[in-house]
Design an enzyme around this catalytic site. Structure first.
Site, PDB file in Angstrom:
ATOM      1  N   ALA A 141       1.000  -1.314  -0.103  1.00 42.21           N
ATOM      2  CA  ALA A 141      -0.014   0.101   0.052  1.00 42.21           C
ATOM      3  C   ALA A 141       0.900   1.209  -0.115  1.00 42.21           C
ATOM      4  CB  ALA A 141      -0.857  -0.031   1.161  1.00 42.21           C
ATOM      5  N   VAL A 197       1.859 -11.628   3.141  1.00 41.99           N
ATOM      6  CA  VAL A 197       1.577 -12.714   1.987  1.00 41.99           C
ATOM      7  C   VAL A 197       2.088 -14.047   2.351  1.00 41.99           C
ATOM      8  CG1 VAL A 197       1.302 -13.194  -0.305  1.00 41.99           C
ATOM      9  CG2 VAL A 197       0.882 -10.926   0.310  1.00 41.99           C
ATOM     10  N   HIS A 404      -6.433  34.968  -3.499  1.00 40.40           N
ATOM     11  CA  HIS A 404      -7.453  34.339  -3.077  1.00 40.40           C
ATOM     12  C   HIS A 404      -8.635  34.483  -4.162  1.00 40.40           C
ATOM     13  CE1 HIS A 404     -11.366  33.451  -0.411  1.00 40.40           C
ATOM     14  NE2 HIS A 404     -11.711  34.632  -1.013  1.00 40.40           N
TER      15      HIS A 404
END
Length: 455
Positions: A141, A197, A404
């Site tokens: 992962a 695994v 902004h």
């Protein structure tokens, strides 16, 4: 007549902005400055870009070829497994030609592999299946596992991810990893953490992956395809290193000095074959610095500020050290966070998932690390890298004007949140029964308190 054979890593990332489309963004940059007599060597006719069946590869290849014309560099191609030999730096006896007239820069890549039942194919196969696998199991992962897993999940595959460590994206702080896990679960990914695994088998025409979880229980998962993305290793086999006396360490990496010189005269190494993160932008900077030093200039790579990105949706990026690493080193830190749910541009763009995390030294206020999980985290991290490059403080970032409305305002707000005293140049607050005003001190990053009145 100087020959410089520069080989560097093809690093790739994925963006998924539509469910029916996979966009491959291959970051390959090669610069040849003052390139008289400099040959840049590539792994195939697409200038180092493996055929990914996307138009982006062709466009990037054409652009890089044009860059060679501008810089007057000479591009040569190879198809053999030995790039140095194809570049013509072996003599007729098969020996590597080294010395003052032949500087050789070594690089190579070792792509991840995907196991489609019992057939092994390279990474380009992992993004170009003929059909969407019904069930895809991803082992690991980290960046590659999450990127490919989320791609195929968006395209309709049932994706199961197994990770040996307790968190996904383990190079990030736990709060970032947990949010990423929560968001990816919403996209349909299933995670088995603290799981190792133990085997793969075929039974009655189907493949099964067996694993053991933290409780010692055995789980078995059916899979059409199994992607193994547990890490990368230098691909130094077949480079002819033995012929010139270059040895590798236990991880297959080549030892170099500060000038990227190996123990063999005239042979340099950069990128994935030496220590450090296996990232294209790291290899790129090393390539430039190496050639600059060969030319007698002052090449430099700041390894403390190499950005790291996971190209998922949302993206995850970082630079510097994590809060956990700072604690392990005994550093006193202060942390500021800002959630995109309070950012106007994010709200308007429906991209409110994620936050910015700023980690600063509690004593000096110097930026130690920044992590971002957001729709455009890979772009936002550049501002953080720039501030950290010159040793900037959280206050420096907080005082930097951001347009902004933009997503980048979240960086400013997170820096402001590092210390409430930095939220304004002049601020009134109650402190031990007194109202005080925060004033800027002439010295950088220093604030002083002035008594206003008794209350």
């Amino acid at each position: 007549n100087n020959i410089c054979a520069a080989l560097w890593a093809d690093w790739w990332g994925f963006k998924h902005e539509a469910y029916d489309m996979v966009q491959a963004n291959i970051a390959i940059v090669d610069q040849a400055r003052n390139g008289t007599g400099c040959a840049i060597v590539h792994s195939d006719d697409e200038i180092g870009i493996q055929h990914l069946n996307v138009e982006a590869a062709k466009a990037l290849s054409a652009g890089i070829k044009a860059g060679y014309d501008i810089s007057k560099a000479r591009a040569m191609n190879w198809i053999t497994s030995n790039p140095a030999k194809a570049a013509g730096i072996y003599d007729q006896t098969g020996s590597l030609k080294v010395g003052k007239n032949a500087d050789v820069v070594l690089w190579s890549k070792d792509p991840f592999s995907i196991y489609a039942l019992v057939e092994k194919v390279y990474i380009d196969g992992a993004i170009a299946f003929d059909t969407v696998p019904e069930k895809l199991v991803v082992v690991g992962a980290g960046a590659i596992g999450l990127e490919l897993g989320s791609v195929w999940a968006r395209l309709g595959a049932k994706v199961t991810v197994l990770e040996y460590l307790p968190n996904i994206a383990p190079s990030f702080d736990t709060d970032v990893s947990k949010m990423a896990e929560r968001l990816f679960k919403k996209q349909g990914l299933e995670f088995h953490l603290n799981t190792k695994v133990t085997g793969i088998k075929k039974l009655a025409g189907k493949s099964y992956l067996s694993a053991e979880n933290q409780k010692g229980e055995t789980i078995e998962i059916e899979a059409d395809k199994i992607l193994v993305a547990v890490g990368r290793k230098p691909h130094t086999d077949g480079l002819g290193l033995d012929a010139v006396g270059i040895e590798t360490d236990a991880k297959g990496r080549i030892a170099v000095d500060a000038d990227f010189k190996t123990c063999a005269p005239g042979v340099y190494a950069i990128g994935d074959v030496i220590a450090g993160p296996m990232l294209a932008h790291k290899a790129e900077e090393e390539g430039v610095a190496c050639v600059e030093r060969i030319a007698g200039q002052a090449g430099h790579v700041n390894y403390a500020v190499i950005p790291n990105v996971i190209y998922t949706d949302p993206e995850i990026s970082s630079v510097g050290i994590t809060e956990a690493t700072a604690n392990e080193r005994g550093l006193e830190v202060k942390v500021g966070k800002f959630n995109f749910v309070a950012n106007g541009r994010a709200i308007a763009s429906d991209a409110t998932d994620g936050f910015v995390k700023v980690i600063a030294d509690a004593v000096t206020d110097r930026l130690l690390g920044i992590q971002i999980i957001a729709k455009s985290a890979s772009e936002l991290i550049a501002s953080a890298v720039a501030h950290m490059e010159y040793g900037g403080s959280a206050e420096d970032l907080a005082r930097t004007i951001h347009a902004h409305p933009t997503m980048s305002e979240a960086l400013k707000e997170a820096a402001l949140a590092v210390d409430v005293l930095q939220t304004s140049l002049v601020k009134r607050r109650r402190n031990r029964g007194q109202l005080v005003r925060v004033e800027e001190h002439p010295a950088p990053s220093v604030l002083s308190f002035v008594l206003v009145e008794e209350v």
